[in-house]
Each structure stands twice: as structure tokens, then as C-alpha cells.
Design an enzyme around this catalytic site. Structure first.
Site, short mmCIF file in Angstrom:
data_model
loop_
_atom_site.label_atom_id
_atom_site.label_comp_id
_atom_site.label_asym_id
_atom_site.label_seq_id
_atom_site.Cartn_x
_atom_site.Cartn_y
_atom_site.Cartn_z
N LYS A 230 21.19 44.17 30.64
CA LYS A 230 21.01 44.45 29.21
C LYS A 230 19.64 43.97 28.73
O LYS A 230 18.92 44.70 28.07
CB LYS A 230 22.11 43.78 28.40
CG LYS A 230 22.02 44.04 26.91
CD LYS A 230 23.10 43.32 26.10
CE LYS A 230 24.45 43.95 26.26
NZ LYS A 230 25.46 43.37 25.34
N GLU B 186 19.18 36.75 38.71
CA GLU B 186 19.66 37.27 39.99
C GLU B 186 19.36 38.75 40.14
O GLU B 186 18.90 39.21 41.21
CB GLU B 186 21.18 37.04 40.11
CG GLU B 186 21.61 35.59 40.03
CD GLU B 186 21.97 35.14 38.62
OE1 GLU B 186 22.72 34.18 38.48
OE2 GLU B 186 21.46 35.76 37.64
N GLY C 97 29.87 42.56 28.48
CA GLY C 97 29.60 42.84 29.89
C GLY C 97 30.82 43.24 30.69
O GLY C 97 30.80 44.22 31.44
N ARG C 98 31.90 42.50 30.55
CA ARG C 98 33.09 42.79 31.36
C ARG C 98 33.85 44.00 30.85
O ARG C 98 34.83 44.42 31.47
CB ARG C 98 33.99 41.56 31.41
CG ARG C 98 34.37 41.00 30.05
CD ARG C 98 34.91 39.58 30.18
NE ARG C 98 35.14 38.94 28.91
CZ ARG C 98 34.19 38.33 28.20
NH1 ARG C 98 32.94 38.32 28.63
NH2 ARG C 98 34.46 37.74 27.05
N GLU D 29 37.01 35.17 32.13
CA GLU D 29 35.83 35.08 31.29
C GLU D 29 36.19 35.35 29.83
O GLU D 29 35.55 34.82 28.91
CB GLU D 29 34.74 36.06 31.76
CG GLU D 29 33.38 35.80 31.13
CD GLU D 29 32.27 36.60 31.79
OE1 GLU D 29 31.70 36.11 32.79
OE2 GLU D 29 31.97 37.72 31.32
N HIS E 129 51.21 38.70 54.50
CA HIS E 129 50.98 37.96 55.74
C HIS E 129 50.02 36.80 55.52
O HIS E 129 49.44 36.27 56.47
CB HIS E 129 50.47 38.90 56.83
CG HIS E 129 51.47 39.95 57.21
ND1 HIS E 129 52.40 39.76 58.20
CD2 HIS E 129 51.73 41.17 56.69
CE1 HIS E 129 53.17 40.83 58.31
NE2 HIS E 129 52.78 41.70 57.40
N LYS F 4 23.19 28.82 34.03
CA LYS F 4 21.94 29.57 34.09
C LYS F 4 20.77 28.71 33.64
O LYS F 4 19.69 28.71 34.24
CB LYS F 4 22.03 30.82 33.22
CG LYS F 4 22.95 31.91 33.72
CD LYS F 4 22.90 33.11 32.77
CE LYS F 4 23.78 34.23 33.23
NZ LYS F 4 23.74 35.39 32.28
#
Length: 548
Positions: free
Chosen positions: A206, A212, A267-268, A353, A384, A512
């Protein structure tokens, strides 16, 4: 004590929990043959059977009372109307407008946002058509064969999950790759599979400042220029999803190939926006629109259905029943469909979040549990691995089972075995196995006496482990859209009841900020000394051995 935990509906539920805590699902089913039919909701080609939950009709009525007490219907209306319910950032919450297939006006600060939303979606459709039809050519005149999405968080988890889930609907020429980890191993591995002349990079940020993402983007840029040796060629191989035109242009991306979105897109919740560009590239605009249509259908159900028959509301209330009254600290997402193998990871961000908060909207601290730990794996693999703990462990952990009726592969025998396990596990968690049943089994195997007595307690299953069963008619774009929206609205409803803001994420920012400081120290030959003794020692230990 908070006003919530002292409220009439909450106190009534606490008393009801004490009265019903020892009820067993096996008995509830035995004495109520109509339970499953009554405790089911079908909408958007999806059936939710919530009858295998430790609830009675009275429990559900009292949970609905809690939702009404906390003004859930009014808060739903406020979100859809564009009210700035994200109060800490003074923003509206309108991911629903991005998939508003009815195209009815949606206002923010007196402006209908739909014309801008439609304009961006049209640009995305046109761009995707050019790439998919082989009209968008790289610097050597060849069509694109590989698309590398570079983002993190919501700019990675959502698009990646959808592209994996709907891979059978993808373009046969296009290979999708996702890079999110700043650990160089991931991007090196992806670039090894690509060719500069036929690769398109989608940089999703954005602000176009995310550390990153920009680190990986510059690595990709350098890799590309080593072969093309022409900075002008970047415009043919890099596009951006961002709001920072200046930074995008300085990177070398033509701002005509920048796709925007708005600050009311969290964002999510952003896969419905231009962040969904890789989805549209792989699937095509028609399937991307079908994804949005499914979500819009769930939006309308959530907005209009009475609370008693509202699928997201019911799932939210069941989660509150277990987290706040039964003390369940986590929940499992168990998809019995390999295509949904990234769904649990996506749900982790979406839920934790959003609702991993301890401060209420009024600034006071909660005195009750909010989001639990969301985790899981494809159900067959889970059987399993961690299912042992779910069956016989000391913790109560609710489970969401998800499967599709239609066979997603061409191997019918496999699908029948898959669904047999899907139905059996939900039943096993509910029923368990009594001492009498185990004793009968052991006797049939010729095991009795002292040996049987020692073995018996280890083979008893208490059962009474709650679960939801979500049975999709098929896993297609429309149904997946509805499934994602279902969980979005479930999480929002829980946030409303807990009195928290489900749409900010201040906790993401602290790490951050500290990372920026420490990165500068890692590049400095002087020892670190401005942190706690542990952090200083770890930084300096690394620097000494890495010869920084």
C-alpha cells in the site's frame, strides 16, 4: 469487572453454563432426533451443521440475547453503511463495497465509492485479459508465462490461498509464484524457476515502503536487469498495487500500471481489491467476479438474515460459548480438500490479527478472552498428527470440518475414502467410546482380566468434543468467495460482542520499528548497547561470529 461480564445476558450464560457443563452430546442426540435438522443452515451452496456443539436450544437463545444486547444488528448496519467503525484509525471498513455486485451506492464522507471501485476493477480486468491472451509482451516480444507476486501479510496470504484453492480454474500457460519471506532462500528458489523475458512481477505494498516487500522487490529488479540490461524494460515486467505513485515511479514502474486501493481496505480483507490482481491474472476476470459474487451473496445473508438463522452470527456465538465460558484457548480449521491446504494459515491472520486485542473501544482493558489461537492442517494429514490430542488431550478445542460434495479430482475412490474419514471423525469427536464399548471390544479380541483392566482406560474416548461441519456443494470461485466472507463476518461479530476494534493492527507495528533500529546496528561495526542485556548480547554474538 467489565460491563460485558456483568451484563444480564453474560451472567445468564454463565449460570446456564454451570447448569449444562456436564451434558454429553451423545445423550443430546439420543433424546432429540430432530436436532441435526434444526441446527443446520444452508446458504450460498453451503450447509452448516452445528448440531455437534455442546449447546441446547436454550443455549442458542441466550447467545442470541447476548448478540442483541451488544447491538450486533446495529453494528452490522453501521459497517455496511460506511460508518467509520475503525475508530482508532478513523476509517470506514468497506471490503464489502469491493465485491458489491449489486453496485448500489456506498458512501464514505458523503462520496459514493462505487465509481472508483468499478474503475479499478475494470482496469484490472483489461490488464488481465492482455496478459492471459498473450497480448502483453515482455522486452523480447514473448508472452508472459510466470507471475511472481511479492507482498507480505494480507498481500500474500489471501491471494496465495485463493490461487492454490482454485488452481484448476487457472490459465494453463501461467505459473504463479509467491514471495513473502525476506529470507533470501525463498526468492532465490522462485527466480531459479523463472526466465527474465517471460516473467511478470506484481509488487504489492500500500505504501510501497514495507521493508520485507521492498527488499524482495529490489532483489527481483536486480535479477531482471542482469539479463535485460535495460531499465526501460522494467515497465514491461513489473506492475504495482499501491497508493504511493511517487515511490512506484522511482522504482521504475509505469504508474499507468499501478493499481490503487483505499485506506478503508484492511490488509487481511484486501484480496477483494487490487491486491487480488494475481488471482485475476491466474483465474481470469470472470472467475474473479464469481469469487466476488459468492462473497456478496454471503454479505447479503449476513446483513439481512435474522440472527437465529444467520450463519456467520451462529458460528461467532458458538466460538464465544467455547472461548469465554468453556475456556477453550484455540480452534482448529480442518479442510478435507487438498486445494484448501493454505486456508488455516489465511484464517490465522484473519482471526488473530483482527481480534487478538486486549483493549476495548472505550480504552479499558478486557477481563475475558478474545481471539484464541487458530491453527490446523488438511484433515487427513491432521488425523495422523494432532488429532490424537484433539480426541484424548486435556484441552477442549473446537473444530471446523470443511469438505465439498463434488469430487475435485478424477479419482472417485479417493474422494469416497476422504469423505468417509470426514464424516467419521466428526462423529467420533462427538460420540467418543465408553468403557463398556472398549471392554466389549477387548473381550472380542480375547483380552480380559488384569490385562484388559490395564489397557481399558487408554482406549476410552470421552467424546463430547464439539465441531462444526461445513459441506460445500463444490469448491468453485463463487463458493470459495462465500466461505471467506463467512469467516470475515464471524470474526467481526465476535469483535462487536467483545467491544474491540477488529480492524486495526497496532501490535504489528512495534516489531517493525525495533527491526529498523536493529538493522542499522547490524550494519554498524560498534557493539550494540542500547537494548536489554539479552538483546544486546544476541546482536553482538551474531556480529562477532558473522564477522559484521
Amino acid at each position: 469487572m467489565s460491563s460485558l461480564t456483568q451484563s444480564p445476558a453474560w451472567l445468564a450464560l454463565q449460570a446456564h453454563y454451570e447448569q449444562t457443563r456436564h451434558l454429553h452430546l451423545r445423550e443430546l442426540f439420543l433424546h432429540d432426533p430432530g436436532r441435526a435438522e434444526r441446527m443446520s443452515i444452508e446458504v450460498c451452496d453451503m450447509l452448516l451443521d452445528y448440531s455437534k456443539n455442546r449447546v441446547t436450544d436454550q443455549t442458542l437463545r441466550q447467545l442470541i440475547d447476548l448478540a442483541k444486547q451488544e447491538n450486533v444488528p446495529q453494528r452490522i448496519a453501521a459497517m455496511f453503511s460506511g460508518e467509520k467503525i475503525n475508530v482508532t484509525e478513523n476509517r470506514a471498513v468497506l471490503h464489502t463495497a469491493l465485491r458489491n455486485r449489486a453496485n448500489t451506492p456506498v458512501y464514505v464522507d458523503g462520496e459514493d465509492v462505487m465509481p472508483k471501485v468499478n474503475a479499478v476493477l475494470a482496469r484490472i480486468g483489461n490488464f488481465c485479459d492482455r496478459v492471459r491472451h498473450g497480448e502483453w509482451l515482455g522486452y523480447t516480444g514473448q508472452p508472459i508465462t510466470d507471475i511472481v507476486n511479492i507482498g507480505i501479510g494480507g498481500s500474500d496470504l489471501g491471494p496465495l490461498m485463493v490461487c492454490e484453492a482454485l488452481k484448476p480454474y487457472g490459465h494453463p500457460r501461467l505459473n504463479m509464484h509467491f514471495v513473502s519471506n525476506v529470507d533470501g532462500a525463498q526468492i532465490v528458489d522462485v527466480l531459479r524457476k523463472c526466465h527474465t523475458a517471460t516473467t511478470l512481477f506484481v509488487i504489492e505494498s500500500k505504501t510501497f515502503t514495507t521493508s520485507e516487500t521492498l527488499t524482495n522487490a529490489h532483489t527481483a529488479r536486480n535479477w531482471f536487469l542482469r539479463s535485460s540490461r535495460d531499465e526501460k524494460a522494467i515497465a514491461k515486467h513489473f506492475v504495482a498495487v499501491s497508493t504511493n505513485a511517487k515511490a512506484v515511479s522511482e522504482f521504475g514502474i509505469d504508474t499507468n500500471n499501478m493499481f490503487e486501493f483505499w485506506n478503508w481496505v484492511g490488509g487481511r480483507y484486501s484480496l477483494w481489491s487490487a491486491i487480488g490482481l494475481p488471482i485475476a491474472l491466474l483465474l481470469g476476470k470472470e472467475h474473479f467476479q464469481a469469487l466476488q459474487t459468492g462473497a456478496h451473496m454471503m454479505d447479503q445473508h449476513f446483513r439481512n438474515a435474522p440472527l437465529e438463522k444467520n450463519m456467520p452470527v451462529i458460528m461467532a456465538l458458538l466460538g464465544i460459548w467455547y472461548g469465554n465460558f468453556h475456556g477453550a484457548a484455540s480452534q482448529v480449521i480442518a479442510p478435507y480438500n487438498q486445494s484448501l491446504h493454505r486456508l488455516p494459515a489465511y484464517m490465522q491472520q484473519l482471526d488473530m490479527e483482527s481480534n487478538g486485542k486486549s483493549i476495548r473501544l472505550d480504552g479499558s482493558r478486557v477481563d475475558y478472552q478474545t481471539s484464541g489461537v487458530i491453527w490446523g492442517e488438511t484433515g487427513i494429514n491432521g488425523q495422523h498428527a494432532y488429532f490424537q490430542m484433539l480426541h484424548q488431550g486435556a484441552q477442549l478445542i473446537p473444530i471446523d470440518f470443511i469438505a465439498s460434495i463434488e469430487n475435485p479430482s478424477t479419482l472417485p475412490d479417493h474422494h469416497q475414502i476422504l469423505l468417509a474419514n470426514f464424516f467419521a471423525q466428526a462423529e467420533a469427536f462427538m460420540r467418543g467410546k465408553t468403557e463398556a464399548e472398549v471392554r466389549t471390544e477387548l473381550l472380542a479380541q480375547g483380552i480380559e482380566g488384569e490385562k484388559a483392566a490395564k489397557l481399558l482406560p487408554h482406549k476410552v474416548f470421552e467424546g463430547n468434543r464439539p465441531s462444526n461441519t461445513l459441506l460445500l456443494h463444490r469448491l468453485d470461485p463463487k463458493t470459495l468467495g462465500a466461505l471467506i466472507a463467512l469467516y470475515e463476518h464471524k470474526i467481526f461479530t465476535q469483535g462487536v460482542i467483545w467491544g474491540i476494534n477488529s480492524f486495526d493492527q497496532w501490535g504489528v507495528e512495534l516489531g517493525k520499528q525495533l527491526a529498523t533500529t536493529i538493522h542499522a546496528e547490524l550494519m554498524n561495526p560498534l557493539p550494540a548497547q542500547h537494548h536489554d542485556s539479552s538483546t544486546n548480547r544476541l546482536i553482538n554474538y551474531y556480529k562477532q561470529r558473522a564477522k559484521v
